[in-house]
Design an enzyme around this catalytic site. Structure first.
Site, PDB file in Angstrom:
ATOM      1  N   ALA A  56       0.639  -1.397  -0.040  1.00 22.67           N
ATOM      2  CA  ALA A  56       0.106  -0.021   0.055  1.00 22.67           C
ATOM      3  C   ALA A  56       0.907   1.201   0.234  1.00 22.67           C
ATOM      4  O   ALA A  56       2.003   1.172   0.188  1.00 22.67           O
ATOM      5  CB  ALA A  56      -0.752   0.053   1.165  1.00 22.67           C
ATOM      6  N   GLY A  74       0.147  -5.032   1.329  1.00 20.29           N
ATOM      7  CA  GLY A  74      -0.755  -4.906   0.441  1.00 20.29           C
ATOM      8  C   GLY A  74      -0.828  -5.662  -1.160  1.00 20.29           C
ATOM      9  O   GLY A  74      -1.735  -6.139  -1.614  1.00 20.29           O
ATOM     10  N   GLU A 132      -1.977  -9.081  -0.052  1.00 22.12           N
ATOM     11  CA  GLU A 132      -3.303  -9.132   0.151  1.00 22.12           C
ATOM     12  C   GLU A 132      -4.055  -9.091  -1.495  1.00 22.12           C
ATOM     13  O   GLU A 132      -4.950  -9.834  -1.322  1.00 22.12           O
ATOM     14  CB  GLU A 132      -3.619  -8.053   1.027  1.00 22.12           C
ATOM     15  CG  GLU A 132      -3.316  -8.210   2.400  1.00 22.12           C
ATOM     16  CD  GLU A 132      -2.839  -7.115   3.268  1.00 22.12           C
ATOM     17  OE1 GLU A 132      -2.810  -5.877   2.636  1.00 22.12           O
ATOM     18  OE2 GLU A 132      -2.210  -7.130   4.262  1.00 22.12           O
ATOM     19  N   GLU A 154       4.192  -5.467   8.149  1.00 26.31           N
ATOM     20  CA  GLU A 154       3.257  -4.372   8.760  1.00 26.31           C
ATOM     21  C   GLU A 154       3.898  -4.179  10.297  1.00 26.31           C
ATOM     22  O   GLU A 154       3.935  -2.956  10.530  1.00 26.31           O
ATOM     23  CB  GLU A 154       1.949  -4.786   8.804  1.00 26.31           C
ATOM     24  CG  GLU A 154       1.245  -4.469   7.547  1.00 26.31           C
ATOM     25  CD  GLU A 154       1.302  -5.664   6.511  1.00 26.31           C
ATOM     26  OE1 GLU A 154       2.081  -6.299   6.539  1.00 26.31           O
ATOM     27  OE2 GLU A 154       0.659  -5.416   5.456  1.00 26.31           O
TER      28      GLU A 154
END
Ligand code: NAD
Length: 705
Positions: free
Chosen positions: A65, A104, A107, A127
Site C-alpha cells: 500500500a 498490500g 493481500e 506491517e
C-alpha cells in the site's frame, strides 16, 4: 485504456490479462485502485472471456500500500470492496507473482483464486515493523489458506519467505519457470481447459487445529518477548485469531477497526516517521546547482583493521573492486584473514554460497604501495586514530590520487577540517563514519568540512546506496551527531553506578524502555579500554568533572576490559556472552564513588531512563541549533540505525515531542537543581521552542528543511 495507464487490460484468447504498471515498485496508489476498478468493469463487459490473469510489470510484483496515504482518511473500506469485487468474479482469477510481494501486494494476491510465482519470489507481511497490522484482508484470507498459526508466524517473523516455502505452506499453487507472463498464461489456459472454476479464498474455512488456545498463548508470549512495549504484534494475533470464528465479512470489519486503531498509536507514528526519515535524509538542500555525484568504479581503503576490513566487505558486496593498503605484509595478511573468516562464517551459516564468497574475495586486493591507489575514485582512510598519522596518510594520498578522487576518513573523534589542511584539495576531503561492524551496521555519517565541495558531498551520499548504508549528513564537531549525543547518555549511566546503582539495574531499565542493549553491557562488548583511550586522548574536550567516566577508568585500572577478558561491568563465563552480576565490580564502583565523594542514592527505573535520555535529547537540540544536523529527523535516523534506539519510539527527537518539549525542559531543570549546571543546562533551542509554544515541525518550516 491507454498504453501509459498504471493498470492495463488486454485479451489473450479467452483470458483477460490485467497488468499493474506503476513504477518504481508498483505501489497500490489511489490511481492503481481506480485503474483496477475500471479494468474489472471493462472485463465484465468482455464477451468470451473465461479467466483472468493479474500481473505486475517491472520489478518487484508489488511492494504494498501507499504509506503516504496513512495520514489521510482510512482506505480500508475501499480496499475491502475492491478486493471483494476481484474475489467475486465468476471466473477463475490467477495472480502471477515475482520479485518481492509485500503487505498490500500479498493481500491483492490472496484476493485472487490461484497464485503462481517465479522462482525466487519472496512474500511477506512487514506491517508490524511499522506498528500496524496487515489490512486489506491479510489477517482474514491468509489463515483460510494456511491456518492461524502459520499466518502469525509470517506476520510476526516480518522477513519475507521464499516461494518454495509459500508452496509448502499452501498459499502459492505453483512455481513456474521461464517467462512469467507466458507461463502464467499457460497455467490459466490449462485451468480453463480442465474446467476449473473460481476458487474464492473467502469460501474456505480456517483449520481449527491451527487456532488453539495453546498456540495463541505461545505466540503472545513470543510477541511480548520479541517486541517489548509494542502493541501491533498482539493486535495482529487478535485479528488473525478472529478468522477462526468469524465469517469473512465480519472478520474484515474487525480487521478495519484494529488497523485503524493501530494507525493511531505512537508506536506506528514513530515507526512510520523513521521510515520516511530514512528517505528524507538523502535529500540535501542548498547544494550548488552544478554539483554532481561522481561514478565510483574502483575504491581504496587505508588500514586493514576492524573498520577497514568491514568497509572492504561492503565494497565487495557492492561489486566494486577495492584495494586495501596497510603498513606491512603482516598487517595486511592479518586484516584480510579476518575478512576471509567473516565471509566464511556467512557461508557456514548458510547465508552465502562458497562461490559468492570467492567472487567477493576476488574483488578485494591488498597492497603496501600507495601507487596502487592511483586509479581509485574514492579512498577511505581507516587507520589508527591519530591526527599526525592521518595527516601523513592524506599527504601521500594527495600525491598519488587522481584529480577528483573522494578522500574520505573514517575518524570518530578527530577534527576533519584540520585533517583537510594536509592536502592541496580540501574540497575533496570528507568524513565517512561507518559503525562497527561496518559490514553489518546500516548507518553512515557523512561529515562535510567547511571546504568540502557539493560534488564530494553528493558522491559520498550516492555511494551509500550500493554500499547499502543509510547516509546522514553532518558537519564537523567532536563526536559528530551520534557519538556527541552518546556522551551525556553514557556519562549518566556510569555516574549512576558510582551513586550505588548496579550495572544490571541501569541496563535493565534502559532495555525495558526499549534500547536494544543497555549501555554498560555495550561497553563490555566493545571493550572498556576502547572508551578509556578515547576519553584519555580527548580529556581536554570534556567538562572539568572529576567523576566523568570514572566507572570505566576504575574498571580499566583493575584490569577489567569487558567481554574480552571475562570481566567488566559484569562477569562472563568463557565462550558465553551471558551477563552475570559481579560483586567485585559493584564493590569497585562503590569504593570509587566514595573516594570521589559521590553522594549515594536510590534510583527508580524512571530516574535511570530520564537521566540517560534527557541529556541525549537535549544535545540533539544543540546539534540542530548549531546546524550540525540538517533536520531533526536526520538525528532520529542516526540513533535508530546506529545506536539501537527503538524505531517504534521514532528516534530521540520524535520521542522528545512525544513526551512534550516542556516535560523535557522541566526535567533538565529539575536535574540541574539536583546535580548542578555543568551537565544539565537546557539547550537554547529547546528553551526557545517551549517559550514560543512551538514544535520541531515549526522549527523545520521556519528553517526551510
Ligand atoms: P584497528 O586498530 O583495528 O586498525 C587500524 C589499522 O590501521 C591497522 O591494521 C594498522 O596496521 C593500520 N595502520 C596503522 N598505521 C597505518 C599507516 N600509517 N598506514 C596504513 N595503515 C596503518 O582500528 P579500527 O578500529 O579499525 O579503527 C580505524 C579507524 O576507524 C579509526 O580512525 C577509528 O577511530 C575509526 N572508527 C572505529 C570504530 C570502531 O568501532 N572500531 C568505529 C568507527 C570509526
Amino acid at each position: 485504456m491507454n498504453e501509459d495507464a498504471v493498470v492495463r487490460l488486454a485479451q489473450e484468447g479467452k483470458v483477460a490479462v490485467i497488468t499493474i504498471d506503476n513504477p518504481p515498485v508498483n505501489t497500490i496508489t489511489a490511481d492503481v485502485r481506480a485503474g483496477l476498478r475500471e479494468a474489472l468493469t471493462e472485463l465484465r463487459g468482455l464477451e468470451d472471456v473465461r479467466a483472468m490473469l493479474l500481473r505486475c510489470a517491472g520489478s518487484p510484483f508489488c511492494s504494498g500500500a501507499d504509506i503516504g496515504e496513512f495520514d489521510g482518511p482510512p482506505k480500508e473500506a475501499e480496499y475491502r470492496e475492491l478486493f471483494g469485487e476481484l474475489e467475486a468474479l465468476p471466473l477463475p482469477v490467477v495472480c502471477a507473482l515475482h520479485g518481492t510481494v509485500l503487505g498490500g501486494g500479498l493481500e491483492l494476491a490472496l484476493a485472487c483464486h490461484y497464485r503462481v510465482a517465479s522462482p525466487g519470489t519472496r512474500c511477506g507481511f512487514p506491517e508490524v515493523s511499522l506498528g500496524i497490522i496487515p489490512g486489506a484482508g491479510g489477517t482474514q484470507r491468509m489463515p483460510r489458506l494456511i491456518g492461524v498459526e502459520q499466518t502469525l508466524e509470517l506476520i510476526l517473523g516480518i522477513r519475507p519467505i521464499d516461494a518454495n516455502k509459500g508452496v509448502a505452506l499452501g498459499f502459492l499453487d505453483s512455481i513456474v519457470e521461464g517467462d512469467l507472463r507466458a507461463a502464467a498464461l499457460d497455467y490459466t489456459q490449462q485451468l480453463v481447459a480442465s474446467g476449473k472454476g473460481p476458487r474464492p479464498t473467502s469460501a474456505r474455512s480456517v483449520d481449527p487445529a491451527t487456532a488453539t488456545d495453546e498456540i495463541r498463548d505461545r505466540l503472545q508470549k513470543f510477541a511480548r518477548d520479541r517486541y517489548p512495549n509494542q502493541r501491533a504484534p498482539l493486535t495482529a494475533i487478535e485479528a488473525v485469531s478472529a478468522s477462526a470464528t468469524l465469517a469473512l465479512d465480519e472478520g474484515l470489519v474487525l480487521e478495519d477497526e484494529l488497523v485503524n486503531a493501530a494507525k493511531q498509536t505512537v508506536e506506528s507514528r514513530g515507526a512510520i516517521h523513521v521510515f520516511f526519515a530514512e528517505r528524507e535524509c538523502r535529500r540535501i538542500p542548498g547544494l550548488p546547482a552544478d554539483a554532481r555525484a561522481g561514478d565510483i568504479t574502483q575504491a581504496g581503503i587505508i588500514g586493514a583493521g576492524t573498520m577497514g576490513g568491514g568497509i572492504a566487505i561492503c565494497f565487495a558486496n557492492a561489486a566494486i573492486p577495492v584495494t586495501v593498503l596497510d603498513i606491512s605484509d603482516e598487517a595486511l595478511e592479518r586484516g584480510l584473514g579476518v575478512v576471509d573468516a567473516t565471509l566464511a562464517s556467512r557461508v557456514k551459516r548458510g547465508r552465502m554460497s562458497e562461490a559468492d564468497k570467492q567472487s567477493r574475495m576476488s574483488r578485494i586486493s591488498g597492497t603496501t604501495d600507495y601507487a596502487d591507489l592511483a586509479d581509485a575514485d574514492v579512498v577511505i582512510e581507516a587507520a589508527t586514530e591519530n591526527m599526525e598519522l592521518k595527516k601523513q596518510i592524506f599527504r601521500k594520498l594527495d600525491e598519488v590520487a587522481k584529480p577528483g578522487t573522494l578522500l574520505a576518513t573514517n575518524t570518530s573523534t578527530l577534527d576533519i577540517d584540520e585533517l583537510a589542511t594536509a592536502v592541496t584539495r580540501p574540497e575533496d576531503v570528507i568524513g565517512m563514519h561507518f559503525f562497527s561492524p561496518a559490514n553489518v551496521m546500516p548507518l553512515l555519517e557523512v561529515v562535510r568540512t567547511k571546504a568540502t565541495s557539493g560534488s564530494a558531498i553528493m558522491t559520498a551520499m550516492a555511494l551509500a546506496r550500493p554500499l547499502r548504508k543509510t547516509p546522514v549528513l553532518a558537519r564537523v564537531c567532536y563526536g559528530f551527531i551520534g557519538n556527541r549525543m552518546m556522551e551525556g547518555y553514557a556519562r549518566e549511566a556510569e555516574r549512576m553506578v558510582l551513586e550505588g546503582a548496579t550495572p544490571r539495574q541501569v541496563d535493565s531499565a534502559l532495555e525495558a524502555w526499549g534500547m536494544a542493549m543497555g549501555i554498560l553491557a555495550v561497553f563490555d562488548m566493545a571493550g572498556v579500554d576502547v572508551g578509556v583511550h578515547v576519553h584519555r586522548d580527548n580529556a581536554h574536550l570534556y567538562p572539568p568533572d572529576p567523576t566523568y567516566y570514572r566507572a570505566d577508568f576504575a574498571l580499566f585500572d583493575a584490569g577489567r576490559l569487558g567481554q574480552k577478558n571475562g570481566k567488566g561491568y559484569y562477569r562472563y563465563e568463557p565462550g558465553d556472552r551471558a551477563r552475570h552480576d559481579d560483586p567485585d565490580a559493584i564493590a569497585l564502583f562503590r569504593a570509587t564513588g566514595e573516594r570521589l565523594g559521590v553522594e549515594q542514592r536510590d534510583h527508580s527505573d524512571d530516574e535511570i531512563v530520564e537521566r540517560c535520555l534527557y541529556p541525549l535529547l537535549n544535545e540533539g537540540f544543540r546539534i540542530l541549533e548549531e546546524g550540525i544536523a540538517i533536520r531533526a529527523s536526520d538525528i532520529d535516523v542516526v540513533w535508530t540505525s546506529g545506536y539501537g534506539f527503538p524505531r517504534y519510539r521514532g528516534g530521540p527527537m520524535f520521542y522528545a515531542e512525544t513526551i512534550g518539549l516542556p516535560t523535557l525542559l522541566d526535567g533538565m531543570r529539575r536535574y540541574r537543581q539536583l546535580f548542578g549546571p555543568m551537565h544539565w543546562e537546557p539547550a537554547r533551542l529547546l528553551v526557545e521552542l517551549v517559550d514560543k509554544g512551538q514544535s520541531l515541525a515549526d522549527w523545520a518550516a521556519e528553517n526551510g528543511v
